[in-house]
Write an enzyme that holds these catalytic residues in place. Structure first.
Site, PDB file in Angstrom:
ATOM      1  N   LEU A 118       0.848  -1.189   0.000  1.00 28.52           N
ATOM      2  CA  LEU A 118       0.000   0.000   0.000  1.00 28.52           C
ATOM      3  C   LEU A 118       0.885   1.241   0.000  1.00 28.52           C
ATOM      4  CD1 LEU A 118      -2.674  -1.079   2.625  1.00 28.52           C
ATOM      5  CD2 LEU A 118      -2.717  -1.383   0.153  1.00 28.52           C
ATOM      6  N   GLU A 119       0.382   2.283  -0.629  1.00 29.21           N
ATOM      7  CA  GLU A 119       1.108   3.544  -0.747  1.00 29.21           C
ATOM      8  C   GLU A 119       0.172   4.674  -0.363  1.00 29.21           C
ATOM      9  OE1 GLU A 119       2.929   6.227  -4.463  1.00 29.21           O
ATOM     10  OE2 GLU A 119       2.256   4.173  -4.808  1.00 29.21           O
ATOM     11  N   LEU A 120       0.693   5.621   0.391  1.00 29.58           N
ATOM     12  CA  LEU A 120       0.005   6.887   0.615  1.00 29.58           C
ATOM     13  C   LEU A 120       0.794   7.943  -0.127  1.00 29.58           C
ATOM     14  CD1 LEU A 120      -0.826   6.766   4.431  1.00 29.58           C
ATOM     15  CD2 LEU A 120      -2.422   6.546   2.518  1.00 29.58           C
TER      16      LEU A 120
END
Length: 124
Positions: A118-120
């Site tokens: 996951l990436e923000l």
């Protein structure tokens, strides 16, 4: 012209994943049949999990840990780092410069309980 409505991820444990996606990413948890969907404003993740497999499926079907997703962080990337750290979520990479759908940004990478990446990304 097409626009993305939803995508599908798979999870191995409903309770663990529901807690993670609501606490860490702020998803709205919506009960659907025997399972759930995770809603983020007008975007949605449909979830395949224990007892729930959609039809038709990708070939091979989406497996737990098989997703690579990016979410927009509303604010400076330092806020995303502080948020993840406050919840005990290990950051795998970042902050690093990235190019997303809105142009140049900064991102941090981490994993969900099934090890999906996951990436923000922050455009601030």
């Amino acid at each position: 012209m097409a626009a993305l409505d939803h995508c599908v991820i798979a999870v191995s444990d409903w309770d663990r994943s529901n807690a993670f996606y609501t606490d860490v990413l702020g998803a709205e948890l919506v009960a659907r049949g025997e399972g759930y969907v995770y809603r983020f404003g007008t975007n949605q993740l449909n979830i395949h999990g224990p007892g729930v497999d959609g039809e038709p499926n990708a070939e091979p079907p989406v497996a737990p840990g098989g997703a690579d997703l990016c979410f927009v962080w509303d604010g400076p990337i330092d806020g995303a780092v502080a948020h993840l750290e406050s919840l005990g979520v290990p950051i795998e990479l970042g902050p690093v410069p990235r190019y997303g759908a809105r142009g140049d940004g900064a991102s941090v990478y981490f994993r969900d309980p099934d090890r999906s990446l996951l990436e923000l990304i922050s455009y601030s």
